[in-house]
Design a protein around this motif. Structure first.
Motif, PDB file in Angstrom:
ATOM      1  N   ALA A 132     -69.567 -12.339 -35.489  1.00 27.37           N
ATOM      2  CA  ALA A 132     -69.328 -11.183 -34.638  1.00 27.37           C
ATOM      3  C   ALA A 132     -67.830 -11.058 -34.423  1.00 27.37           C
ATOM      4  CB  ALA A 132     -70.055 -11.342 -33.307  1.00 27.37           C
ATOM      5  N   TYR A 133     -67.365  -9.826 -34.181  1.00 26.09           N
ATOM      6  CA  TYR A 133     -65.921  -9.650 -34.044  1.00 26.09           C
ATOM      7  C   TYR A 133     -65.594  -8.519 -33.076  1.00 26.09           C
ATOM      8  CZ  TYR A 133     -66.223  -5.508 -37.081  1.00 26.09           C
ATOM      9  OH  TYR A 133     -66.521  -4.281 -37.602  1.00 26.09           O
ATOM     10  N   ALA A 134     -64.357  -8.541 -32.609  1.00 18.65           N
ATOM     11  CA  ALA A 134     -63.784  -7.471 -31.798  1.00 18.65           C
ATOM     12  C   ALA A 134     -62.328  -7.344 -32.183  1.00 18.65           C
ATOM     13  CB  ALA A 134     -63.930  -7.770 -30.311  1.00 18.65           C
ATOM     14  N   VAL A 175     -69.186  -0.572 -34.330  1.00 18.58           N
ATOM     15  CA  VAL A 175     -69.010   0.569 -33.439  1.00 18.58           C
ATOM     16  C   VAL A 175     -67.511   0.701 -33.182  1.00 18.58           C
ATOM     17  CG1 VAL A 175     -71.268   0.406 -32.361  1.00 18.58           C
ATOM     18  CG2 VAL A 175     -69.372  -0.883 -31.393  1.00 18.58           C
ATOM     19  N   PHE A 176     -67.012   1.930 -33.148  1.00 11.17           N
ATOM     20  CA  PHE A 176     -65.573   2.120 -33.034  1.00 11.17           C
ATOM     21  C   PHE A 176     -65.247   3.257 -32.082  1.00 11.17           C
ATOM     22  CE2 PHE A 176     -66.995   4.868 -36.484  1.00 11.17           C
ATOM     23  CZ  PHE A 176     -66.350   6.066 -36.206  1.00 11.17           C
ATOM     24  N   ARG A 177     -64.024   3.221 -31.561  1.00 12.37           N
ATOM     25  CA  ARG A 177     -63.480   4.305 -30.750  1.00 12.37           C
ATOM     26  C   ARG A 177     -61.983   4.388 -31.017  1.00 12.37           C
ATOM     27  NH1 ARG A 177     -64.444   4.905 -24.358  1.00 12.37           N
ATOM     28  NH2 ARG A 177     -66.363   5.875 -25.170  1.00 12.37           N
ATOM     29  N   TYR A 198     -60.254   0.698 -30.999  1.00 17.10           N
ATOM     30  CA  TYR A 198     -61.124  -0.407 -30.595  1.00 17.10           C
ATOM     31  C   TYR A 198     -62.280  -0.498 -31.591  1.00 17.10           C
ATOM     32  CZ  TYR A 198     -58.896   0.755 -26.090  1.00 17.10           C
ATOM     33  OH  TYR A 198     -58.000   1.055 -25.093  1.00 17.10           O
ATOM     34  N   GLU A 199     -62.709  -1.716 -31.874  1.00 16.41           N
ATOM     35  CA  GLU A 199     -63.858  -1.883 -32.768  1.00 16.41           C
ATOM     36  C   GLU A 199     -64.599  -3.164 -32.435  1.00 16.41           C
ATOM     37  OE1 GLU A 199     -63.248  -0.807 -36.841  1.00 16.41           O
ATOM     38  OE2 GLU A 199     -64.655  -2.312 -37.569  1.00 16.41           O
ATOM     39  N   LEU A 200     -65.926  -3.078 -32.422  1.00 17.94           N
ATOM     40  CA  LEU A 200     -66.817  -4.220 -32.256  1.00 17.94           C
ATOM     41  C   LEU A 200     -67.799  -4.231 -33.412  1.00 17.94           C
ATOM     42  CD1 LEU A 200     -67.751  -3.864 -28.474  1.00 17.94           C
ATOM     43  CD2 LEU A 200     -66.178  -5.544 -29.434  1.00 17.94           C
ATOM     44  N   GLY A 201     -68.173  -5.422 -33.882  1.00 16.07           N
ATOM     45  CA  GLY A 201     -69.095  -5.427 -35.006  1.00 16.07           C
ATOM     46  C   GLY A 201     -69.667  -6.783 -35.299  1.00 16.07           C
ATOM     47  N   GLN A 248     -62.337  -5.884 -38.768  1.00 16.77           N
ATOM     48  CA  GLN A 248     -62.387  -4.443 -38.942  1.00 16.77           C
ATOM     49  C   GLN A 248     -63.342  -4.127 -40.085  1.00 16.77           C
ATOM     50  OE1 GLN A 248     -57.750  -3.841 -38.590  1.00 16.77           O
ATOM     51  NE2 GLN A 248     -58.707  -1.827 -38.504  1.00 16.77           N
ATOM     52  N   SER A 249     -63.717  -2.865 -40.190  1.00 14.87           N
ATOM     53  CA  SER A 249     -64.633  -2.440 -41.246  1.00 14.87           C
ATOM     54  C   SER A 249     -63.889  -2.349 -42.572  1.00 14.87           C
ATOM     55  CB  SER A 249     -65.259  -1.094 -40.902  1.00 14.87           C
ATOM     56  OG  SER A 249     -66.044  -1.185 -39.742  1.00 14.87           O
TER      57      SER A 249
END
Length: 813
Positions: A584-586, A632-634, A613-616, A160-161
């Motif tokens: 990289a993460y999800a 990027v998040f939603r 949800y988050e990808l980064g 996560q961020s």
């Protein structure tokens, strides 16, 4: 504990990487500049601190067993040295030597024992609780790790961020309150409350929970909240963005704010500071710490800060005192106890200042930035006492047990006249203002116990955290409302009728109790040398009760109750190491947040639910000297409380609420913190976000934003550079805070309410000698005219501070 690809230096305990390239710039990888002399000025100080400072200024990577440094002092350096020569100078007389590992890497060891000499007695390691992630003394904007997830992890291990504001950045920018810190953190927006205090908004959502050393406490506030409190006793502030239900149980999708306090120090230290600035701003601070016994097993810390200041706004003043004391005791080499006490007393009226009103069409009246419509007799006093206790036992290098407790007592008293519930007619000059007297109080307590460990099974490495937490907050908030008086907005210095000369209109007493309990677990499985799977969950119990009472006759005006039992919130993430520097993460998390507000039928709204949800991708460059991330998040959420303007004013004298349909917030975040090149540090982030209604009973809202206060574009940036050569005693800093336009859904107000704006800040610092330094900070360098905060209903706008300066002189002994 297995950490694939994380370190190039040996990781065998108790060997630690003391200075993993705190300023390791790109040129350090070439090797040749290490032979060039550099201007260096390092004061005489404990050896571990001196080595940290040397690494930050030269890019050296220094690995050392922490026990070898205990009790050792480093000599002063002032001149031109090659990095290797400077390292040798610092080690003179220490009984240690530096052994090159190639390039810019060194490890330290004892000098070989010559015939006739004896070896030194071993020195116990006294690292203390969670000290491996400390930002103090590193001189860096890059965090070595974070303790958000019940232990120390690098930012690259968290799917996560996360933003960490280090002690160095707080000192450089003069971020002396938690409000200042969060106002400069990536992706955070603060909403100023009419009557005092702030709400924290991240990704369009509010969070009212604060963590203290990783232990969450619900902090439901009315006026004068804790964001105004001093940050001088903090080591760092960690901000996680996104759903935090695993950490806090009933939590919002906004994120988590973790306040990590300073600890007793293993070396003696003393810092004194004096400040003077615009609008009669004066302040002083003393920060002292060190061992209290010869063995260094009992360590102390004390911080005292006082400020006396006026403001750019007429009739606003503050007299603030902050005090902090801490003790850390190694009962055994494997058991550490910690105690802390923080007390703040803020007296003045800046927290109760209510900004400027607007015309009915959203335009501003033509008044000075200094104008203040509040009464000159407005005043408030806020006091808060925090008591910390924690215990940590390390069974072995892989397993430990930790317990933490906190108790907070707070009071807030104030009196003012508010230009409340009123917009001035276009072309008009008069508004009405009722008077208010506040008497608020709250007591919060929390307990968290967790066991963490690592083991090998089924051919893979596992890490687990299991634990439970309890928190409770009881509040008793009373206010008296007095009849209106009329104010001429163009005569802000006119006398306003005091409360004693008005009739009492109504009295209210709100009492509430919030209790949360939870059991949580987190598992990290290193499936391969590159892939780590993270699974976790929390089962929560939540109970909220409140009642609004008329204190005159004891009649209960409103009563509400919300109770949830055994609510489970799952969490999942995957981290994949692309290279030793990049991952990289999800991640996926569910949202569960009970609400305390009521509808027009005085029924508590159902809990908010949803998913995150988050990808980064994250990077730790230059051996950890620079942290970078792209995400990027939603977030999808249902049942979000919104003000029901169609309802009668039955809820505490104001409109009631209703549950919205489904809303969505999504966007992109980019940030970097740490060293870009020798002497050059950067800390900042950019956020692009959009929020909207996906569905609602009011179809006219679909497609429109649900939060107009969150900007579409937001940039928070600060940079610091130390000059080279003969100018090496000088440092310059500069930064900018930018946000895009703010609009409104009002059919009668102009759009945008305020266009986008950028506020630039700057700093010049000079090291006078080995002990003293001076710095001049300039805020709003170009004297930008703007409103720092516009309330959601646009009744009040708060003028941003004009250009101002602050001179700080600091001595370190």
């Amino acid at each position: 504990m297995h950490r694939p690809h994380h370190h190039r230096l040996p990781a065998r305990l108790p060997l630690i990487a003391l200075c993993l390239g705190l300023a390791a710039p790109a040129w350090a990888q070439t090797g040749s500049p290490l032979a060039s002399p550099l201007p260096l000025s390092i004061s005489a100080q404990p050896l571990d601190k001196a080595l940290t400072e040397l690494a930050a200024k030269t890019g050296l990577l220094i690995g050392v067993d922490s026990s070898l440094l205990a009790g050792k002092q480093g000599p002063a350096l002032d001149g031109s040295y090659t990095p290797a020569t400077a390292l040798d100078k610092l080690l003179e007389g220490s009984g240690l030597e530096a052994v090159s590992q190639g390039g810019n890497e060194y490890t330290l060891r004892r000098l070989p024992v010559r015939q006739g000499e004896t070896t030194l007695a071993p020195v116990a390691v006294t690292a203390g609780i969670e000290r491996s992630a400390t930002s103090e003394g590193t001189g860096s904007y890059a965090a070595r790790g974070t303790t958000l997830f019940k232990g120390t992890q690098s930012l690259k291990e968290i799917p996560q961020s996360v933003t960490v504001i280090t002690r160095q950045r707080m000192d450089d920018q003069g971020l002396d309150t938690l409000e200042d810190v969060l106002a400069n953190a990536t992706g955070v927006t603060l909403r100023r409350r009419v009557g005092g205090g702030n709400d924290i908004i991240i990704r369009g959502f509010e969070t009212s929970t604060i963590q203290y050393d990783g232990m969450p406490l619900p902090r439901t506030y009315t006026n004068g909240n804790m964001l105004l409190a001093s940050s001088v006793h903090l080591d760092r502030v960690e901000v996680l963005r996104g759903a935090q239900g695993l950490l806090e149980g009933a939590g919002s999708p906004a994120g988590a704010v973790n306040l990590v306090r300073k600890r007793g120090t293993a070396e003696r230290r003393l810092m004194v500071e004096g400040r003077a600035g615009s609008w009669d701003n004066y302040g002083a601070r003393i920060d002292a710490g060190g061992p209290l016994n010869e063995a260094g097993t009992l360590r102390a810390r004390a911080v005292l800060d006082y400020e006396d200041k006026n403001a750019y706004v007429d009739k606003v003043w503050d007299r603030n005192l902050s005090a902090y004391a801490a003790l850390d005791f190694d009962a055994t080499p494997d058991t550490t106890l910690g105690l802390g006490l923080a007390h703040t007393r803020f007296r003045g009226n800046s927290s109760i200042y209510n900004g400027l009103p607007r015309h009915a069409d959203g335009s501003m009246p033509d008044v000075s930035r200094r104008a203040n419509m509040d009464a000159d007799w407005s005043e408030s006093t806020r006091e808060e006492t925090q008591l910390f206790v924690d215990f940590e036992h390390r069974f072995n290098p892989d397993w430990k047990l930790k317990a933490s407790g906190i108790y907070i007592d707070e009071t807030y008293d104030g009196a003012t006249a508010l230009s409340y519930f009123r917009l001035i007619p276009v072309g008009g000059n008069a508004m009405t203002a009722p008077g208010f007297a506040y008497d608020f109080g709250g007591r919060s307590k929390g307990l968290d116990i967790n066991l963490s460990g690592a083991f090998q099974a089924l051919g893979i490495a596992h890490e687990i955290v299991v634990g439970g937490s309890y928190s409770n907050q009881e509040r008793d908030d009373a206010f008296d409302e007095y009849t209106n008086t009329t104010i001429d907005i163009f005569d802000s210095k006119a006398d306003i009728t005091p409360l004693g000369a008005r009739a009492l209109n109504r009295m209210r007493d709100l009492s509430s109790k919030t209790t949360q309990r939870g059991l949580y677990g987190l598992w990290r499985g290193h499936l391969t040398e590159r892939a780590t799977l993270i699974l976790g969950g929390r089962t929560s119990w939540y109970d909220y009760r409140s009642a609004i009472v008329n204190p005159v006759n004891g009649v209960i005006v409103t009563r509400s109750r919300e109770k949830e039992s055994g609510e489970f919130t799952p969490y999942g993430g995957l981290v994949y190491a692309l290279t030793p520097q990049w991952s990289a993460y999800a991640s996926y998390a569910e949202i569960f947040e009970p609400q305390s507000v009521t509808d027009a039928g005085l029924k508590v709204l159902p809990p908010m639910t949803g998913v995150n949800y988050e990808l980064g991708i994250k990077g730790e460059l230059f051996d950890g000297a620079l942290n970078t991330s792209l995400a990027v998040f939603r977030v999808d959420q249902e049942n979000r409380a919104i003000t029901d303007y169609e309802s009668p004013m039955l809820c505490g004298g104001w409109y009631c609420s209703r549950a919205a349909g489904k809303v969505r917030s999504q966007g992109v975040e980019l940030e970097a913190h740490g060293t870009l090149a020798r002497g050059w540090q950067l800390s900042g982030g950019y956020t692009y976000s959009r929020n909207k209604y996906l569905k609602d009973a009011d179809e006219s809202l679909v497609g429109k934003p649900f939060n107009y206060e969150t900007p579409r574009h937001m940039l928070r940036l600060w940079s610091d550079y130390q000059l080279a050569g003969e100018l090496g005693k000088w440092r310059i800093g500069a930064g900018v805070n930018y946000r895009s336009k703010q609009e409104t859904d009002s059919a009668t107000m102009k759009n945008p309410v305020q266009g986008g704006y950028a506020v630039w800040n700057a700093r010049v610092a000079y090291r006078i000698d080995k002990t003293w330094s001076a710095a001049l900070n300039v805020e709003n360098l170009f004297d930008k005219r703007y409103y720092s905060n516009i309330s959601a209903n646009y009744l009040h706008s708060y003028v941003g501070e004009p250009r101002n300066v602050l001179l700080t002189v600091r001595g370190s002994f």
